[in-house]
Design a protein around this motif. Sequence first.
Motif, PDB file in Angstrom:
ATOM      1  N   TYR A 148       0.798  -1.220   0.000  1.00 52.39           N
ATOM      2  CA  TYR A 148       0.000   0.000   0.000  1.00 52.39           C
ATOM      3  C   TYR A 148       0.836   1.277   0.000  1.00 52.39           C
ATOM      4  CZ  TYR A 148      -3.094   3.744   1.350  1.00 52.39           C
ATOM      5  OH  TYR A 148      -3.751   4.936   1.382  1.00 52.39           O
ATOM      6  N   PRO A 149       1.832   1.401   0.894  1.00 54.96           N
ATOM      7  CA  PRO A 149       2.603   2.660   0.883  1.00 54.96           C
ATOM      8  C   PRO A 149       3.281   2.915  -0.456  1.00 54.96           C
ATOM      9  CG  PRO A 149       3.128   1.361   2.830  1.00 54.96           C
ATOM     10  CD  PRO A 149       2.277   0.512   1.948  1.00 54.96           C
ATOM     11  N   TRP A 150       3.634   1.863  -1.177  1.00 51.90           N
ATOM     12  CA  TRP A 150       4.333   2.007  -2.445  1.00 51.90           C
ATOM     13  C   TRP A 150       3.358   2.313  -3.583  1.00 51.90           C
ATOM     14  CZ3 TRP A 150       9.558   1.877  -2.447  1.00 51.90           C
ATOM     15  CH2 TRP A 150      10.169   1.342  -1.313  1.00 51.90           C
ATOM     16  N   ILE A 151       2.147   1.777  -3.494  1.00 51.28           N
ATOM     17  CA  ILE A 151       1.215   1.899  -4.610  1.00 51.28           C
ATOM     18  C   ILE A 151       0.298   3.110  -4.450  1.00 51.28           C
ATOM     19  CG2 ILE A 151      -0.683   0.743  -5.820  1.00 51.28           C
ATOM     20  CD1 ILE A 151       0.737  -1.909  -5.016  1.00 51.28           C
ATOM     21  N   ALA A 152      -0.281   3.276  -3.267  1.00 48.45           N
ATOM     22  CA  ALA A 152      -1.249   4.349  -3.085  1.00 48.45           C
ATOM     23  C   ALA A 152      -0.870   5.299  -1.959  1.00 48.45           C
ATOM     24  CB  ALA A 152      -2.626   3.754  -2.797  1.00 48.45           C
ATOM     25  N   GLY A 153       0.217   5.023  -1.271  1.00 50.23           N
ATOM     26  CA  GLY A 153       0.584   5.827  -0.119  1.00 50.23           C
ATOM     27  C   GLY A 153       1.644   6.864  -0.429  1.00 50.23           C
ATOM     28  N   LYS A 154       2.413   7.185   0.598  1.00 54.82           N
ATOM     29  CA  LYS A 154       3.390   8.265   0.514  1.00 54.82           C
ATOM     30  C   LYS A 154       4.665   7.883  -0.229  1.00 54.82           C
ATOM     31  CE  LYS A 154       1.880  10.316   4.828  1.00 54.82           C
ATOM     32  NZ  LYS A 154       2.235  10.654   6.182  1.00 54.82           N
ATOM     33  N   ARG A 155       4.855   6.592  -0.523  1.00 48.13           N
ATOM     34  CA  ARG A 155       6.117   6.175  -1.127  1.00 48.13           C
ATOM     35  C   ARG A 155       6.010   5.937  -2.635  1.00 48.13           C
ATOM     36  NH1 ARG A 155       9.170   2.137   2.832  1.00 48.13           N
ATOM     37  NH2 ARG A 155      10.916   3.034   1.729  1.00 48.13           N
ATOM     38  N   GLN A 167       6.563   7.945  -5.117  1.00 46.40           N
ATOM     39  CA  GLN A 167       7.695   8.502  -5.852  1.00 46.40           C
ATOM     40  C   GLN A 167       8.917   7.597  -5.736  1.00 46.40           C
ATOM     41  OE1 GLN A 167       7.546  11.011  -8.016  1.00 46.40           O
ATOM     42  NE2 GLN A 167       9.608  10.390  -8.557  1.00 46.40           N
ATOM     43  N   GLU A 168       9.103   6.969  -4.566  1.00 52.71           N
ATOM     44  CA  GLU A 168      10.224   6.037  -4.410  1.00 52.71           C
ATOM     45  C   GLU A 168      10.054   4.844  -5.335  1.00 52.71           C
ATOM     46  OE1 GLU A 168      11.515   5.051  -0.376  1.00 52.71           O
ATOM     47  OE2 GLU A 168      10.263   6.718   0.295  1.00 52.71           O
ATOM     48  N   LEU A 169       8.819   4.347  -5.468  1.00 46.18           N
ATOM     49  CA  LEU A 169       8.555   3.233  -6.374  1.00 46.18           C
ATOM     50  C   LEU A 169       8.841   3.637  -7.815  1.00 46.18           C
ATOM     51  CD1 LEU A 169       7.511   0.356  -6.837  1.00 46.18           C
ATOM     52  CD2 LEU A 169       5.214   1.319  -7.011  1.00 46.18           C
ATOM     53  N   VAL A 170       8.416   4.825  -8.201  1.00 43.36           N
ATOM     54  CA  VAL A 170       8.667   5.312  -9.559  1.00 43.36           C
ATOM     55  C   VAL A 170      10.169   5.403  -9.808  1.00 43.36           C
ATOM     56  CG1 VAL A 170       8.439   7.331 -11.059  1.00 43.36           C
ATOM     57  CG2 VAL A 170       6.472   6.512  -9.770  1.00 43.36           C
ATOM     58  N   THR A 171      10.897   5.940  -8.839  1.00 41.55           N
ATOM     59  CA  THR A 171      12.351   6.064  -8.982  1.00 41.55           C
ATOM     60  C   THR A 171      13.008   4.694  -9.089  1.00 41.55           C
ATOM     61  OG1 THR A 171      12.288   8.093  -7.682  1.00 41.55           O
ATOM     62  CG2 THR A 171      14.432   7.029  -7.918  1.00 41.55           C
ATOM     63  N   LEU A 172      12.562   3.758  -8.251  1.00 41.05           N
ATOM     64  CA  LEU A 172      13.112   2.404  -8.267  1.00 41.05           C
ATOM     65  C   LEU A 172      12.855   1.732  -9.611  1.00 41.05           C
ATOM     66  CD1 LEU A 172      14.418   0.137  -6.520  1.00 41.05           C
ATOM     67  CD2 LEU A 172      12.091  -0.577  -5.987  1.00 41.05           C
ATOM     68  N   LEU A 173      11.627   1.840 -10.116  1.00 40.54           N
ATOM     69  CA  LEU A 173      11.301   1.233 -11.405  1.00 40.54           C
ATOM     70  C   LEU A 173      12.047   1.921 -12.540  1.00 40.54           C
ATOM     71  CD1 LEU A 173       7.467   0.651 -10.962  1.00 40.54           C
ATOM     72  CD2 LEU A 173       9.292  -1.050 -10.899  1.00 40.54           C
ATOM     73  N   ASP A 174      12.209   3.225 -12.452  1.00 42.30           N
ATOM     74  CA  ASP A 174      12.950   3.952 -13.468  1.00 42.30           C
ATOM     75  C   ASP A 174      14.405   3.490 -13.506  1.00 42.30           C
ATOM     76  OD1 ASP A 174      13.291   6.000 -15.475  1.00 42.30           O
ATOM     77  OD2 ASP A 174      14.357   7.158 -13.945  1.00 42.30           O
ATOM     78  N   ARG A 175      14.996   3.322 -12.323  1.00 35.67           N
ATOM     79  CA  ARG A 175      16.379   2.839 -12.262  1.00 35.67           C
ATOM     80  C   ARG A 175      16.503   1.443 -12.850  1.00 35.67           C
ATOM     81  NH1 ARG A 175      18.324   3.328  -6.481  1.00 35.67           N
ATOM     82  NH2 ARG A 175      17.016   5.109  -6.226  1.00 35.67           N
TER      83      ARG A 175
END
Length: 164
Positions: A49-56, A58-66
Amino acid sequence: MNPSSPTDPVPAGPKILYHDEWVPNRTRRRMAAALAGTTAGALLGAAGYPWIAGKRQQELVTLLDRAWNGTPKSPRELVQRIREEAGDRESTHRPMVLDATGVAYQTFLEELQLLHIRPKDLLAAHFRTRQGVNNELPGRHLWKNMVATLRMADRLQDELASGW
């Protein structure tokens, strides 16, 4: 077919009579599988949840982009990427003001009589701030735990400086 007939084989395991035929009773297995699937989905959903709909997000986007853009081609490129991403997260120095514990720690380090590691350098690391977190001096009960490591680091520095 008569279910109580002696010529019929005794069903092995849980079976039910369905349209005059013994069939395996898979209700429990289906229920257990559904329950396990529901539990796994709930756990993964709660963890994600924090990665998909929560506060994180942008971190998920950055991780996937990397991951999408691949790994660096050289160690130098890796260091450059890390420095670029760190940006304002670099550590900052605070003024080194020693209280009674700080002076005792400095005296303790001086008494070790290390050749290449200066007490001032060790103390400076404890007066840094990174991402709003201040480093602090270790408690007195931890000082003796550092002696062997500091001596080994000092000896290693000595050997590296002398060229083995």
